[in-house]
Write a protein that holds these residues in place. Structure first.
Motif, PDB file in Angstrom:
ATOM      1  N   LYS A 218       0.822  -1.194   0.000  1.00  8.66           N
ATOM      2  CA  LYS A 218       0.000   0.000   0.000  1.00  8.66           C
ATOM      3  C   LYS A 218       0.869   1.261   0.000  1.00  8.66           C
ATOM      4  O   LYS A 218       0.637   2.189  -0.769  1.00  8.66           O
ATOM      5  CB  LYS A 218      -0.890  -0.021   1.236  1.00  8.66           C
ATOM      6  CG  LYS A 218      -2.034   0.957   1.193  1.00  8.66           C
ATOM      7  CD  LYS A 218      -2.977   0.760   2.368  1.00  8.66           C
ATOM      8  CE  LYS A 218      -2.434   1.342   3.654  1.00  8.66           C
ATOM      9  NZ  LYS A 218      -3.451   1.468   4.710  1.00  8.66           N
ATOM     10  N   ILE A 220       3.946   1.620  -0.973  1.00 11.55           N
ATOM     11  CA  ILE A 220       4.691   1.780  -2.221  1.00 11.55           C
ATOM     12  C   ILE A 220       3.785   2.345  -3.300  1.00 11.55           C
ATOM     13  O   ILE A 220       4.183   3.186  -4.101  1.00 11.55           O
ATOM     14  CB  ILE A 220       5.269   0.428  -2.676  1.00 11.55           C
ATOM     15  CG1 ILE A 220       6.446   0.034  -1.789  1.00 11.55           C
ATOM     16  CG2 ILE A 220       5.722   0.491  -4.117  1.00 11.55           C
ATOM     17  CD1 ILE A 220       6.704  -1.435  -1.764  1.00 11.55           C
ATOM     18  N   GLN A 221       2.543   1.886  -3.300  1.00 11.51           N
ATOM     19  CA  GLN A 221       1.632   2.357  -4.334  1.00 11.51           C
ATOM     20  C   GLN A 221       1.301   3.820  -4.160  1.00 11.51           C
ATOM     21  O   GLN A 221       0.978   4.501  -5.124  1.00 11.51           O
ATOM     22  CB  GLN A 221       0.359   1.523  -4.328  1.00 11.51           C
ATOM     23  CG  GLN A 221       0.620   0.133  -4.843  1.00 11.51           C
ATOM     24  CD  GLN A 221      -0.649  -0.587  -5.181  1.00 11.51           C
ATOM     25  OE1 GLN A 221      -1.668  -0.343  -4.540  1.00 11.51           O
ATOM     26  NE2 GLN A 221      -0.596  -1.456  -6.152  1.00 11.51           N
ATOM     27  N   SER A 222       1.367   4.304  -2.922  1.00 12.20           N
ATOM     28  CA  SER A 222       1.062   5.725  -2.778  1.00 12.20           C
ATOM     29  C   SER A 222       2.317   6.579  -2.927  1.00 12.20           C
ATOM     30  O   SER A 222       2.228   7.757  -3.198  1.00 12.20           O
ATOM     31  CB  SER A 222       0.354   6.001  -1.458  1.00 12.20           C
ATOM     32  OG  SER A 222       1.240   5.842  -0.399  1.00 12.20           O
ATOM     33  N   ASN A 223       3.483   5.987  -2.775  1.00 12.10           N
ATOM     34  CA  ASN A 223       4.714   6.714  -3.063  1.00 12.10           C
ATOM     35  C   ASN A 223       5.831   5.745  -3.402  1.00 12.10           C
ATOM     36  O   ASN A 223       6.396   5.104  -2.536  1.00 12.10           O
ATOM     37  CB  ASN A 223       5.119   7.578  -1.872  1.00 12.10           C
ATOM     38  CG  ASN A 223       6.321   8.443  -2.197  1.00 12.10           C
ATOM     39  OD1 ASN A 223       6.940   8.306  -3.265  1.00 12.10           O
ATOM     40  ND2 ASN A 223       6.680   9.338  -1.311  1.00 12.10           N
ATOM     41  N   LEU A 224       6.116   5.638  -4.696  1.00 10.61           N
ATOM     42  CA  LEU A 224       7.119   4.687  -5.158  1.00 10.61           C
ATOM     43  C   LEU A 224       8.470   4.906  -4.508  1.00 10.61           C
ATOM     44  O   LEU A 224       9.204   3.969  -4.227  1.00 10.61           O
ATOM     45  CB  LEU A 224       7.308   4.832  -6.679  1.00 10.61           C
ATOM     46  CG  LEU A 224       6.345   4.084  -7.587  1.00 10.61           C
ATOM     47  CD1 LEU A 224       6.729   4.337  -9.027  1.00 10.61           C
ATOM     48  CD2 LEU A 224       6.391   2.607  -7.286  1.00 10.61           C
ATOM     49  N   SER A 225       8.799   6.183  -4.315  1.00 17.29           N
ATOM     50  CA  SER A 225      10.148   6.498  -3.897  1.00 17.29           C
ATOM     51  C   SER A 225      10.256   6.417  -2.390  1.00 17.29           C
ATOM     52  O   SER A 225      10.282   7.429  -1.711  1.00 17.29           O
ATOM     53  CB  SER A 225      10.494   7.905  -4.382  1.00 17.29           C
ATOM     54  OG  SER A 225      11.787   8.226  -3.976  1.00 17.29           O
ATOM     55  N   ARG A 264       8.036  -3.068 -13.336  1.00 22.23           N
ATOM     56  CA  ARG A 264       6.989  -2.103 -13.661  1.00 22.23           C
ATOM     57  C   ARG A 264       7.328  -0.740 -13.057  1.00 22.23           C
ATOM     58  O   ARG A 264       7.191   0.298 -13.687  1.00 22.23           O
ATOM     59  CB  ARG A 264       5.649  -2.612 -13.109  1.00 22.23           C
ATOM     60  CG  ARG A 264       4.445  -1.900 -13.645  1.00 22.23           C
ATOM     61  CD  ARG A 264       3.180  -2.739 -13.618  1.00 22.23           C
ATOM     62  NE  ARG A 264       2.996  -3.589 -12.471  1.00 22.23           N
ATOM     63  CZ  ARG A 264       2.212  -3.299 -11.433  1.00 22.23           C
ATOM     64  NH1 ARG A 264       1.567  -2.170 -11.400  1.00 22.23           N
ATOM     65  NH2 ARG A 264       2.086  -4.143 -10.441  1.00 22.23           N
ATOM     66  N   ALA A 265       7.804  -0.777 -11.815  1.00 20.72           N
ATOM     67  CA  ALA A 265       8.179   0.470 -11.145  1.00 20.72           C
ATOM     68  C   ALA A 265       9.358   1.126 -11.854  1.00 20.72           C
ATOM     69  O   ALA A 265       9.394   2.343 -12.046  1.00 20.72           O
ATOM     70  CB  ALA A 265       8.518   0.206  -9.692  1.00 20.72           C
ATOM     71  N   THR A 268       8.448   2.923 -14.886  1.00 24.22           N
ATOM     72  CA  THR A 268       7.781   4.175 -14.568  1.00 24.22           C
ATOM     73  C   THR A 268       8.806   5.233 -14.167  1.00 24.22           C
ATOM     74  O   THR A 268       8.713   6.387 -14.562  1.00 24.22           O
ATOM     75  CB  THR A 268       6.788   3.968 -13.418  1.00 24.22           C
ATOM     76  OG1 THR A 268       5.946   2.860 -13.727  1.00 24.22           O
ATOM     77  CG2 THR A 268       5.939   5.202 -13.209  1.00 24.22           C
ATOM     78  N   ASP A 269       9.811   4.829 -13.391  1.00 24.08           N
ATOM     79  CA  ASP A 269      10.788   5.814 -12.946  1.00 24.08           C
ATOM     80  C   ASP A 269      12.158   5.202 -12.710  1.00 24.08           C
ATOM     81  O   ASP A 269      12.513   4.871 -11.577  1.00 24.08           O
ATOM     82  CB  ASP A 269      10.296   6.495 -11.664  1.00 24.08           C
ATOM     83  CG  ASP A 269      11.117   7.744 -11.354  1.00 24.08           C
ATOM     84  OD1 ASP A 269      10.830   8.398 -10.351  1.00 24.08           O
ATOM     85  OD2 ASP A 269      12.055   8.039 -12.136  1.00 24.08           O
ATOM     86  N   ASP A 272      14.829   6.596  -9.975  1.00 22.80           N
ATOM     87  CA  ASP A 272      14.626   6.513  -8.529  1.00 22.80           C
ATOM     88  C   ASP A 272      15.505   5.426  -7.932  1.00 22.80           C
ATOM     89  O   ASP A 272      15.330   4.245  -8.188  1.00 22.80           O
ATOM     90  CB  ASP A 272      13.160   6.207  -8.257  1.00 22.80           C
ATOM     91  CG  ASP A 272      12.829   6.336  -6.784  1.00 22.80           C
ATOM     92  OD1 ASP A 272      13.689   5.989  -5.937  1.00 22.80           O
ATOM     93  OD2 ASP A 272      11.734   6.794  -6.476  1.00 22.80           O
TER      94      ASP A 272
END
Lengths: 382, 510
Positions: A218, A220-225, A264-265, A268-269, A272
């Motif tokens: 949860k 991680i999904q709200s803030n990957l970094s 996947r992450a 996306t970035d 990071d």
């Protein structure tokens, strides 16, 4: 000064009008008097309630003054010891309340005092979420509760702590004090629950590994970094798999799913760093010579390691397209292909020529670390 | 109150729309004698909020060509009552339960209005709510059954990460574009911006960012909210708008970039501003406009050189300054809006009251975040030569309608009949059974002001403020225009625009 983009409350005022300075002068005199008073009283072993209230005042103004926290604890210890010695008869009210809470009156008193002190800390924690001494005092209070109170009381307090720390992490998901405290809380709850002789150990309801793992997902999904969340996740995995009694196939599926998630992450970035650390962790679990990372696959030999290296090198190579200026990609490629050379020898997935090409790019992007790249070049033997 | 006849003022402000109201707020502590009038019998002017019965009245005054009211910003207003047809299904509430905004606007978190609201100490009287999610409705390709698809617009890295409809490459391309947007105005991107700026956005995305599918383009267009067609939307227009959106996210809380003022949007801000002026001594009279403004040719003293104004009831007042927007200023000063001219630019607008709370459009802004009260829908119109319809959806939490219903504000620079179709598409695509219905609808045209010289004093002592644009985003120029006007009145050296101390004895929640 900002922390993770969250502005810090300025301690000093910029307003230097005469009025403001006079006000400040008065405040300083008051503070110094208060401080002297507390120190004198404690030296004289005055552990009365008045002294206790004075420490509250002082700490509200300056929670970083750790000596005063120590004094506060001295006073509390003194009071707890006195209560637990239980010389006097408790009042009717107190007995009734204690019975309701299913506790002997003396311990009920201790519980109330602890709860009150926890309450006292909350506004301070909101204002100073990164003050070591506040978290420390909280820890101490709960530790004392665990020591003196029966499990059913203590565990309620710890559950409340879990709620509090979730809220704090909601406000600032990268506060490592919060994450560390969370681990402490989870550990305490698990210990207290498994001590209960209700024969539930086998079914694993005592352990919180599943819910904690879901919590990291949860966050991680709200803030990957989020270095802390990814790190916590990595710490949970070995226990998670053994709790699930995962066999070889289940373990492989799990590992592949984690790789899919991090890939996947990374798409996306790729810029990071916290994501690359997690990728490295997953790779490290496959490395039989890496003592730090517990293996996920079982068994995991050289063959497996080589295959995963090949797969991931291919995957990371593809990430280059559209992100040619991302140094982390080149670093990962060089690290993994270096490892692959060690494991499989030459003639494998990657040619030395390609590796030199990556190193060249890396030097261009990150000239500050020239020394490191020169060492790497030497190691590659050019 | 006694007659206004023969009174003398420092500033006479005509019209209680947002620009004028912000101006009087800025003057509310100046000690100047202010007369603030409005030719309507309600506050808010062109940004007014209407109950259902007020809307009926308003439509009567603004129906047809409005040829009698050549100074009106609005025309061609009609109302359709549709709940009677449902028979037994959801019905309209009572008239006062509705506060419908004539000109709803999105206020981005980075807008210059919000800090001004705080520094002028009016923020405690206002409640702002989140405008959370943005959606697109893409027109189905020709030949397929008319099922529109409602898609949520990813608004940042984590949204892109979570979006299952984007494959890895699409994620990467989109992120690459968003990173460009995030720093488009910095030195290192100057060259690229120069190179791309006159390209249509959709072309630039395809050629320079590897975004091939048309479905990837729609969300980005939605964030830019253009009023023109896709092919006319350039990088130069769109990128700063998308950047504004991205840079506004998270300022007031995770997951949303814009807010709406509760209880009727900008009209509420105007009301609070006027109240502040009244507290500061300003005098308010509704139902009066300025019919005529003259100045003595050969003024001998200061009093003589004041403006002479004639109000609607024949009253004669004098003023140092006259301030208003073009529709409220006498024709001797401003050119009327050519609502009769066939080539006049207008925005077709439509307010629909819908029988469902449309909960799927208001997911929480973030884990444990607030429930938004607003959503933005961008509806593609089949045949890409037409501009798209923009729909602002306000839930009952906005205070604009009773619980269990929503208000939809649709706008389009084009054919008004497309608006109804777009609203229908939206209602069909939320996936609710039965399909939500429109209970009541008001349609009208909102005219663009013809080019007026900005903020200049067209004649001595007269200050003209720009009317709000017909678009749905509150731009920073509104406040800068007000500041220019304030400076004219207070003097070039004046300081402390919209910066006030809290009034003595007034409690403030921090």
């Amino acid at each position: 000064m900002q922390s993770h983009g969250i502005p810090r409350v300025a301690a000093t005022t910029l307003d230097k009008s005469e009025q403001a300075r006079n006000k400040e002068r008065k405040q300083i005199i008051q503070y110094q008097a208060l401080e002297r008073d507390v120190v004198d009283r404690v030296k004289a072993k005055d552990y009365s309630d008045t002294t206790f209230q004075l420490t509250s005042q002082l700490l509200t103004q300056n929670p970083e003054y750790y000596t005063i926290w120590n004094y506060r604890r001295l006073i509390l210890q003194h009071v707890f010891a006195r209560e637990l010695a239980a010389d006097e008869e408790p009042s009717e009210q107190d007995s009734a309340a204690a019975e309701k809470a299913n506790l002997p009156p003396a311990q009920h008193e201790v519980l109330l005092l602890i709860k009150e002190d926890l309450q006292f800390l909350i506004p301070l924690l909101k204002q100073y979420p990164k003050c070591y001494w506040i978290w420390n005092h909280r820890s101490w209070l709960l530790g004392t509760a665990t020591k003196h109170l029966p499990a059913h009381s203590a565990v309620t307090l710890w559950q409340a702590e879990l709620g509090l720390v979730s809220k704090m992490l909601g406000l600032d998901s990268r506060n490592f004090h919060g994450w560390g405290y969370r681990r402490e809380v989870v550990l305490a709850i698990e210990r207290l629950n498994s001590n209960g002789d209700d024969g539930e150990k086998g079914s694993g309801t005592g352990n919180m590994v599943e819910s904690e793992f879901a919590y990291t997902t949860k966050m991680i999904q709200s803030n990957l970094s989020n270095f802390s969340a990814w790190h916590y996740r990595s710490q949970l995995i070995p226990r998670l798999l053994s709790s699930r009694k995962a066999d070889t196939n289940t373990r492989r599926e799990f590992l592949d799913a984690e790789f899919e998630l991090i890939t996947r992450a990374l798409y996306t970035d790729p810029y990071d760093q916290s994501l690359w650390f997690y990728h490295q962790y997953l790779m490290a679990t496959l490395n039989p010579s890496n003592a730090q990372a517990l293996p996920v696959l079982d068994p995991c030999g050289r063959e497996e390691h080589a295959r995963y290296l090949e797969r991931e090198i291919g995957s990371v190579r593809e990430m280059l397209e559209g992100a040619e200026d991302c140094k982390y990609i080149y670093q990962a490629l060089l690290e993994y292909s270096g490892l692959h050379l060690e494991v499989e020898g030459e003639g494998g997935e990657v040619a030395l020529g390609e590796m030199r090409e990556w190193l060249r790019e890396l030097r261009g992007i990150d000239p500050l670390r020239e020394g490191r790249w020169r060492d790497l070049e030497r190691k590659m033997g050019s | 109150m006694d007659s206004l006849d023969n009174t003398s003022w420092d500033v006479v402000v005509t019209g209680t729309g947002l620009p004028q109201s912000l101006l009087v707020l800025s003057l509310s502590r100046s000690g100047k004698q202010i007369l603030h009038i409005d030719r309507n019998d309600y506050y808010g002017g062109d940004e007014a909020v209407l109950s259902l019965s007020e809307a009926e009245q308003w439509v009567k005054n603004h129906g047809g060509d409005a040829s009698e009211r050549a100074d009106s910003t609005y025309s061609h207003a009609t109302i359709s009552h549709l709940d009677a047809q449902e028979g037994g299904a959801k019905k309209l509430g009572f008239a006062r339960a509705y506060s419908l905004a004539l000109a709803p606007h999105l206020v981005y978190a980075r807008s210059n209005l919000l800090p001004a609201v705080v520094s002028s100490r009016t923020h405690s009287q206002l409640e702002f709510q989140a405008v959370g999610s943005w959606f697109t409705i893409t027109a189905p390709p020709d030949g397929s059954p008319p099922r529109s698809r409602l898609t949520r617009v990813p608004s940042g890295r984590e949204d892109v990460f979570r979006d299952d409809s984007l494959d890895l490459r699409a994620k990467r391309s989109l992120m690459k574009f968003l990173r460009f947007v995030a720093s488009y105005d910095e030195e290192n991107e100057q060259q690229r911006m120069e190179q791309l700026k006159s390209l249509p956005l959709s072309v630039a995305l395809k050629q320079h960012f590897g975004m091939n599918s048309t479905t990837a383009v729609a969300p980005l267009l939605a964030l830019a909210l253009p009023t023109v067609s896709e092919i006319e939307t350039t990088v130069e227009f769109a990128v700063p708008k998308i950047a504004r959106h991205l840079r506004s996210i998270g300022i007031f809380g995770p997951g949303f970039s814009a807010v709406l003022p509760k209880w009727g949007g900008l009209a509420e801000i105007a009301q609070v501003a006027c109240r502040a002026c009244a507290v500061g001594g300003g005098v308010y009279v509704l139902g009066k406009g300025v019919m005529n403004a003259t100045r003595a040719e050969d003024a001998e003293d200061a009093e003589d050189s004041k403006l002479r104004l004639e109000l609607t009831g024949g009253e004669k007042v004098t003023a140092q300054w006259l301030v208003g927007c073009p529709p409220d200023l006498p024709h001797t000063i401003s050119t009327p809006i050519p609502s009769q001219a066939s080539s006049a630019e207008y925005m077709a607008k439509n307010i629909s009251i819908v029988s469902s709370p449309l909960t799927s459009l208001f997911p929480p802004t973030a884990e444990g975040g607030v429930i938004p009260a607003g959503a933005v829908i961008w509806v593609e119109v089949a045949g890409s030569s037409s501009p798209s319809v923009r729909i602002l959806v306000h839930s009952s939490e906005s205070g604009e309608c009773p619980a269990g219903q929503c208000v939809l504000y649709a706008s389009l620079r084009g054919d008004p009949s497309i608006l109804d179709t777009a609203v229908q598409h939206l209602l069909e695509s939320v996936g609710e059974q039965p399909t939500p219905k429109v209970l009541w609808r008001m349609q009208y045209r909102h005219y663009t002001e013809t080019e007026q010289p900005r903020g200049t004093t067209t004649s001595e002592g007269v200050v003209m403020l720009q009317s709000l644009s017909t678009d749905i985003v509150l731009e920073d120029d509104v406040l800068t225009d007000v500041e220019e006007a304030w400076r004219k009145i207070m003097g070039e050296r004046a300081e402390g625009f919209m910066k006030f101390e809290s009034r003595e004895g007034v409690e403030e929640d921090e």
